[in-house]
Design a protein around this motif. Structure first.
Motif, mmCIF file in Angstrom:
data_model
loop_
_atom_site.group_PDB
_atom_site.id
_atom_site.type_symbol
_atom_site.label_atom_id
_atom_site.label_comp_id
_atom_site.label_asym_id
_atom_site.label_seq_id
_atom_site.Cartn_x
_atom_site.Cartn_y
_atom_site.Cartn_z
ATOM 1 N N ILE A 37 0.844 -1.202 0.000
ATOM 2 C CA ILE A 37 0.000 0.000 0.000
ATOM 3 C C ILE A 37 0.873 1.244 0.000
ATOM 4 O O ILE A 37 0.664 2.180 -0.777
ATOM 5 N N ASP A 38 1.890 1.226 0.861
ATOM 6 C CA ASP A 38 2.803 2.363 0.916
ATOM 7 C C ASP A 38 3.577 2.506 -0.392
ATOM 8 O O ASP A 38 3.697 3.603 -0.936
ATOM 9 N N ASP A 39 4.088 1.381 -0.860
ATOM 10 C CA ASP A 39 4.887 1.428 -2.083
ATOM 11 C C ASP A 39 4.099 2.036 -3.230
ATOM 12 O O ASP A 39 4.589 2.894 -3.961
ATOM 13 N N LEU A 40 2.885 1.558 -3.386
ATOM 14 C CA LEU A 40 2.084 2.007 -4.527
ATOM 15 C C LEU A 40 1.400 3.342 -4.252
ATOM 16 O O LEU A 40 0.850 3.962 -5.156
ATOM 17 N N GLY A 41 1.434 3.777 -3.015
ATOM 18 C CA GLY A 41 0.769 5.041 -2.678
ATOM 19 C C GLY A 41 -0.732 4.951 -2.830
ATOM 20 O O GLY A 41 -1.373 5.846 -3.377
ATOM 21 N N TYR A 42 -1.273 3.863 -2.349
ATOM 22 C CA TYR A 42 -2.712 3.658 -2.499
ATOM 23 C C TYR A 42 -3.513 4.485 -1.495
ATOM 24 O O TYR A 42 -3.125 4.629 -0.332
ATOM 25 N N THR A 43 -4.613 5.045 -1.960
ATOM 26 C CA THR A 43 -5.578 5.695 -1.078
ATOM 27 C C THR A 43 -6.963 5.202 -1.460
ATOM 28 O O THR A 43 -7.285 5.109 -2.646
ATOM 29 N N VAL A 44 -7.735 4.889 -0.475
ATOM 30 C CA VAL A 44 -9.062 4.353 -0.762
ATOM 31 C C VAL A 44 -9.896 5.382 -1.520
ATOM 32 O O VAL A 44 -9.798 6.579 -1.282
ATOM 33 N N ASN A 45 -10.683 4.912 -2.458
ATOM 34 C CA ASN A 45 -11.598 5.788 -3.178
ATOM 35 C C ASN A 45 -12.823 6.029 -2.314
ATOM 36 O O ASN A 45 -13.582 5.126 -1.992
ATOM 37 N N HIS A 46 -12.969 7.282 -1.971
ATOM 38 C CA HIS A 46 -13.989 7.659 -1.009
ATOM 39 C C HIS A 46 -15.399 7.342 -1.506
ATOM 40 O O HIS A 46 -16.247 6.845 -0.760
#
Lengths: 335, 335
Positions: free
Chosen positions: B43-52
């Motif tokens: 998650i950190d590597d890819l810079g993922y953020t949940v789609n609100h």
DNA sequence: CTGAAAGCGCTTACAG
DNA sequence: CTGAAAGCGCTTACAG
């Protein structure tokens, strides 16, 4: 409570497909008048409202504008900040946008998060100073953004502000016209200058420039911070420069307190001292009738900010815009 | 710009299923430590953020609090309104909520829309007056709501406010202790009373009550509206009741201007006139040192409002709450 | 402890 | 002019 009605319910009740309902919602001209009318009626009957999350997921647009408060505003927060937010969200609503307030100290971090999670379609950066990190953040994200403020560089972002240079020049022309040879600029606090806020810098620089051009002796007084008693500071400024015949006040709390402070000391305005002040026309209850003043209009600024951002969202590739609203100088009303 | 990363990308990169990633996101204890760790890293590597929007659609929760400005606030808007919004959204963020400002004139309509489209999980009603239509609207909708204000009835809604009755009583006890037999209450404007704002009504009523109990002669002065010059009004009040030896100021603009207004007229505080004022401790730049004052704390209020609403959202069936924060009376600091 | 699958409520090419 | 269907990116029973 009662079951929430979806687009399927409407479609079923109206005897059409979900697609048709959706097209009616977006006023697609391909739908016949009669069908559209029928669908609209059932929408009203059932009290249908589109589910915002579903639409956002599908269109990849949130229809929300993010209002980003200044990072580290410190103790100083303009009394008009609330009005600003109010008006911005009013105009946003008129353009079909909601507005979300992004206010935490980690402004840039919050911006990244809001953008990454698709919560906002664009940003309004409040009270931007020179080299404000929010500008570079907006650039990195590559999201429609309008800067409220007058930083030296806007890093390719749209900009809206009051035209402080022009207003300052006008103040000085007025001083010259009234034959004042030595004046005081009571300016924003040193901490505001330290933050490199454009409104303070641009205004002061133009005053200096104009003073030279017009041959006016200029004294600049700037309180150390925003916690000190502005009334005392005003009198102190007068005491330091006893030969000054006029004063320009460019400082919110000083503008508010000045009429009282002067009258408390028996200083008659404009006979003993000619005063020009700069403040929003929304500053109502404070009595300033004997001052000349540049009457900035928060309402017009808010409207311009929103329309600029909406335009940017609609056309990300349009040329960069720099809107400076030039508010005129009003002469005192005798009463 | 660069492609947006979704939960599927994370799942693929980490070699697990979407479900697992989702469970890690919600800290589900069923996922093994090692898997969770691995997922978190990608998650950190890819810079993922949940789609609100996607999450909101799925969970039927928006994680947004709606801050509803007063309907028809008219010309009067407290200078602290902005600070309020700022602090509310700060505390909301700390609880994992975003905040949306709902400000259009058709407050109730806007509330219905925001709720029907699932844009908010709950409402904060700002500056609520008696019989405020926003309360009944919130009730009809059946949505978690906290009322900021002290209306006579809160219609079964949670309520937060400063404890004006208690503060008023304390002011009067102070008056009695200092042996004042005849005093003036400089109150909010008649238009505020006409709107039936609880803070004005409750405070005044208690003052009247206490005056009777303590045998103090009370004069109430209330300016007609909020546009008139508060300095002039203050002096007018003194002129009307020349035998009064003390004044309680419960009025924002008057509190700000009072020190200057009195000194301008050569009135020494507290020797000529003992003054108690009520104002937020956030009112910094205005100099009030010679006044006693009830120092309300906007920060504490905001915190309480948010925590109350969050609790209500989490447990809709919990008993109704009525939080009155009682701020103490500070004696003047000599300087 | 983990995954396949259904479903949340929309929009939008694509057929017809 | 209208509809069937895929897809947006998540969550969450339900199996295994």
């Amino acid at each position: 409570m009662d079951k929430v009605v979806t687009i399927s319910d409407v479609a079923q009740a109206a005897g059409v497909s979900k697609a048709t309902v959706s097209y009616v919602l977006s006023n697609d001209k391909r739908i016949s008048k009669q069908t559209a009318e029928k669908v609209r009626r059932t929408i009203d009957d059932l009290g249908y409202t589109v589910n915002h999350a579903a639409r956002a997921l599908s269109t990849k647009k949130s229809n929300v504008l993010g209002i980003v408060s200044p990072t580290h505003h410190g103790v100083y927060l303009s009394s008009f900040f609330g009005l600003h937010i109010y008006l911005l969200s009013e105009y946003a609503a008129q353009s079909g946008y909601d507005s979300m307030f992004i206010g935490s100290d980690d402004g840039c971090d919050a911006m990244r998060k809001a953008s990454a999670s698709h919560k906002v379609d664009g940003f309004i950066l409040m009270d931007v100073c020179d080299n404000d990190s929010r500008m570079t953040t907006a650039n990195e994200i590559g999201i429609p953004t309008v800067v409220f403020g007058s930083p030296t560089s806007s890093f390719g972002l749209d900009t809206v502000d009051s035209d402080f240079r022009s207003e300052a020049a006008r103040c000085m022309q007025c001083m010259a016209a009234n034959n004042h040879k030595e004046i005081i600029l009571y300016s924003w606090s040193k901490s505001i200058f330290k933050k490199r806020m454009g409104f303070a810098l641009r205004f002061r620089d133009q005053i200096i420039q104009s003073a030279e051009d017009l041959g006016i002796v200029l004294h600049i007084y700037s309180p150390d911070n925003d916690e000190s008693d502005p009334a005392g500071e005003l009198l102190h400024a007068l005491h330091l420069y006893p030969h000054a015949t006029a004063m320009i006040i460019h400082n919110e709390s000083a503008s508010i307190i000045a009429p009282q402070a002067f009258s408390a000391s028996g200083i008659q305005i404009p006979d003993d001292l000619y005063v020009i002040s700069v403040f929003p026309k929304q500053m109502q209850w404070s009595v300033l009738a004997s001052f000349a003043f540049v009457q900035t209009d928060i309402d017009q600024l808010a409207q311009k900010i929103v329309s600029t951002l909406v335009a940017r969202i609609q056309d990300p590739d349009a040329p960069i815009t720099r809107s400076l609203l030039d508010f005129t100088l009003q002469q005192p009303v005798s009463r």
